[in-house]
Design a protein around this motif. Structure first.
Motif, PDB file in Angstrom:
ATOM      1  N   UNK A  47      11.343   4.810 -40.317  1.00 42.27           N
ATOM      2  CA  UNK A  47      12.286   4.864 -41.433  1.00 42.27           C
ATOM      3  C   UNK A  47      13.434   3.907 -41.149  1.00 42.27           C
ATOM      4  N   UNK A  48      13.720   3.050 -42.127  1.00 41.62           N
ATOM      5  CA  UNK A  48      14.868   2.145 -42.038  1.00 41.62           C
ATOM      6  C   UNK A  48      15.829   2.515 -43.162  1.00 41.62           C
ATOM      7  N   UNK A  49      17.038   2.869 -42.783  1.00 41.30           N
ATOM      8  CA  UNK A  49      18.066   3.256 -43.752  1.00 41.30           C
ATOM      9  C   UNK A  49      19.033   2.100 -43.948  1.00 41.30           C
ATOM     10  N   UNK A  50      19.580   1.941 -45.142  1.00 38.65           N
ATOM     11  CA  UNK A  50      20.517   0.830 -45.392  1.00 38.65           C
ATOM     12  C   UNK A  50      21.858   1.054 -44.704  1.00 38.65           C
ATOM     13  N   UNK A  51      22.618  -0.012 -44.537  1.00 37.47           N
ATOM     14  CA  UNK A  51      23.922   0.064 -43.884  1.00 37.47           C
ATOM     15  C   UNK A  51      24.924   0.917 -44.656  1.00 37.47           C
ATOM     16  N   UNK A  85       6.619  10.574 -37.340  1.00 33.57           N
ATOM     17  CA  UNK A  85       7.768   9.679 -37.244  1.00 33.57           C
ATOM     18  C   UNK A  85       7.961   9.221 -35.799  1.00 33.57           C
ATOM     19  N   UNK A  86       7.919   7.893 -35.599  1.00 32.39           N
ATOM     20  CA  UNK A  86       8.061   7.324 -34.259  1.00 32.39           C
ATOM     21  C   UNK A  86       9.440   6.739 -34.015  1.00 32.39           C
ATOM     22  N   UNK A  87      10.063   6.211 -35.098  1.00 26.44           N
ATOM     23  CA  UNK A  87      11.374   5.590 -34.904  1.00 26.44           C
ATOM     24  C   UNK A  87      12.244   5.771 -36.136  1.00 26.44           C
ATOM     25  N   UNK A  88      13.542   5.816 -35.874  1.00 29.10           N
ATOM     26  CA  UNK A  88      14.537   5.902 -36.945  1.00 29.10           C
ATOM     27  C   UNK A  88      15.687   4.983 -36.567  1.00 29.10           C
ATOM     28  N   UNK A  89      16.170   4.218 -37.542  1.00 27.21           N
ATOM     29  CA  UNK A  89      17.333   3.354 -37.332  1.00 27.21           C
ATOM     30  C   UNK A  89      18.476   3.926 -38.148  1.00 27.21           C
ATOM     31  N   UNK A  90      19.535   4.384 -37.464  1.00 23.97           N
ATOM     32  CA  UNK A  90      20.713   4.924 -38.127  1.00 23.97           C
ATOM     33  C   UNK A  90      21.750   3.814 -38.238  1.00 23.97           C
ATOM     34  N   UNK A  91      22.197   3.493 -39.453  1.00 21.60           N
ATOM     35  CA  UNK A  91      23.066   2.337 -39.651  1.00 21.60           C
ATOM     36  C   UNK A  91      24.473   2.501 -39.087  1.00 21.60           C
ATOM     37  N   UNK A 139      17.526   4.591 -32.828  1.00 16.22           N
ATOM     38  CA  UNK A 139      18.473   3.481 -32.713  1.00 16.22           C
ATOM     39  C   UNK A 139      19.684   3.783 -33.579  1.00 16.22           C
ATOM     40  N   UNK A 140      20.863   3.806 -32.956  1.00 12.26           N
ATOM     41  CA  UNK A 140      22.106   4.069 -33.677  1.00 12.26           C
ATOM     42  C   UNK A 140      22.951   2.810 -33.592  1.00 12.26           C
ATOM     43  N   UNK A 141      23.345   2.274 -34.747  1.00  7.11           N
ATOM     44  CA  UNK A 141      24.121   1.035 -34.777  1.00  7.11           C
ATOM     45  C   UNK A 141      25.625   1.281 -34.841  1.00  7.11           C
ATOM     46  N   UNK A 189      13.880   7.439 -26.607  1.00  8.69           N
ATOM     47  CA  UNK A 189      14.905   6.531 -26.103  1.00  8.69           C
ATOM     48  C   UNK A 189      15.996   6.404 -27.154  1.00  8.69           C
ATOM     49  N   UNK A 190      17.213   6.579 -26.717  1.00  9.27           N
ATOM     50  CA  UNK A 190      18.377   6.377 -27.579  1.00  9.27           C
ATOM     51  C   UNK A 190      18.896   4.965 -27.326  1.00  9.27           C
ATOM     52  N   UNK A 191      18.944   4.148 -28.380  1.00  7.98           N
ATOM     53  CA  UNK A 191      19.456   2.783 -28.259  1.00  7.98           C
ATOM     54  C   UNK A 191      20.780   2.702 -29.010  1.00  7.98           C
TER      55      UNK A 191
END
Length: 195
Positions: A96-100, A116-122, A143-145, A166-168
């Motif tokens: 899942x890719x969420x917008x900024x 669900x393998x990966x999530x990108x938190x904007x 992944x947390x930006x 893994x927390x990035x």
């Protein structure tokens, strides 16, 4: 003067729901949105109900949520939140890719997304509500930006995720994440030097 259906469309009110889309493997798929603030023209993906998800639970693969969506009143609304239960029980989505523009991840929003393998938190994400990622047994990358660790409840992630995922995080904020509750529970935390 002839009035068209679009020119007489009533302005949307807070909590009105309508159909928009998400991208599933690059193709548009129907999704449900609700108006969170009609004056600021912001919406959330998913109904506020525990009964329905934002998209068909049969959807599989990669999901991308758009940063803005055109509503029935003809106006564009910024997508700023993921509502409670929005993707719950979508057991075949993998990424899942969420917008900024997303600031808020609702309770149980991704609950039981077992593939669900990966999530990108904007970078604008401020809050993660209870059980948001419970039952995501294959989640391996969070992944947390955000430069500042988002406020989170202690039961956002299950033990399986905390032990194996893994927390990035941004390299400049790695120390803050390691000292911040919930984020400090991840066994593996690596800096992202690209942020």
């Amino acid at each position: 003067m002839v009035l068209t259906a679009q020119s007489v469309a009533a302005p949307l009110k807070r909590k009105d729901t309508f159909r928009g889309y998400v991208l599933c493997n690059g193709k548009r798929v129907d999704a449900i949105y609700y108006v969170s603030d009609s004056k600021k023209k912001t919406v959330g993906i998913g109904p506020r109900s525990y009964k329905a998800t934002a998209i068909d639970t049969a959807c599989a693969g990669r999901i991308e949520v758009p940063s803005r969506i055109k509503a029935p009143d003809g106006q564009f609304y910024a997508v700023t939140s993921v509502s409670r239960h929005a993707f719950a029980d979508c057991r075949r989505i993998t990424d899942v890719v969420l917008p900024d523009s997303i600031t808020d991840i609702g309770d149980q929003s991704f609950m039981n997304c077992r593939s669900l393998r990966s999530i990108v938190l904007p970078s604008c994400t401020c809050y993660l509500w209870p059980y948001a990622f419970r039952g995501c047994s294959n989640l391996r990358l969070v992944e947390v930006k955000a430069g500042t660790p988002p406020d989170s409840y202690n039961d956002v992630f299950d033990d399986n995720t905390l032990r194996f995922a893994t927390l990035m995080v941004p390299a400049s904020s790695a120390k803050a994440y390691k000292q911040s509750f919930v984020w400090n529970l991840f066994r593996y935390c690596i800096p992202n030097w690209d942020l």
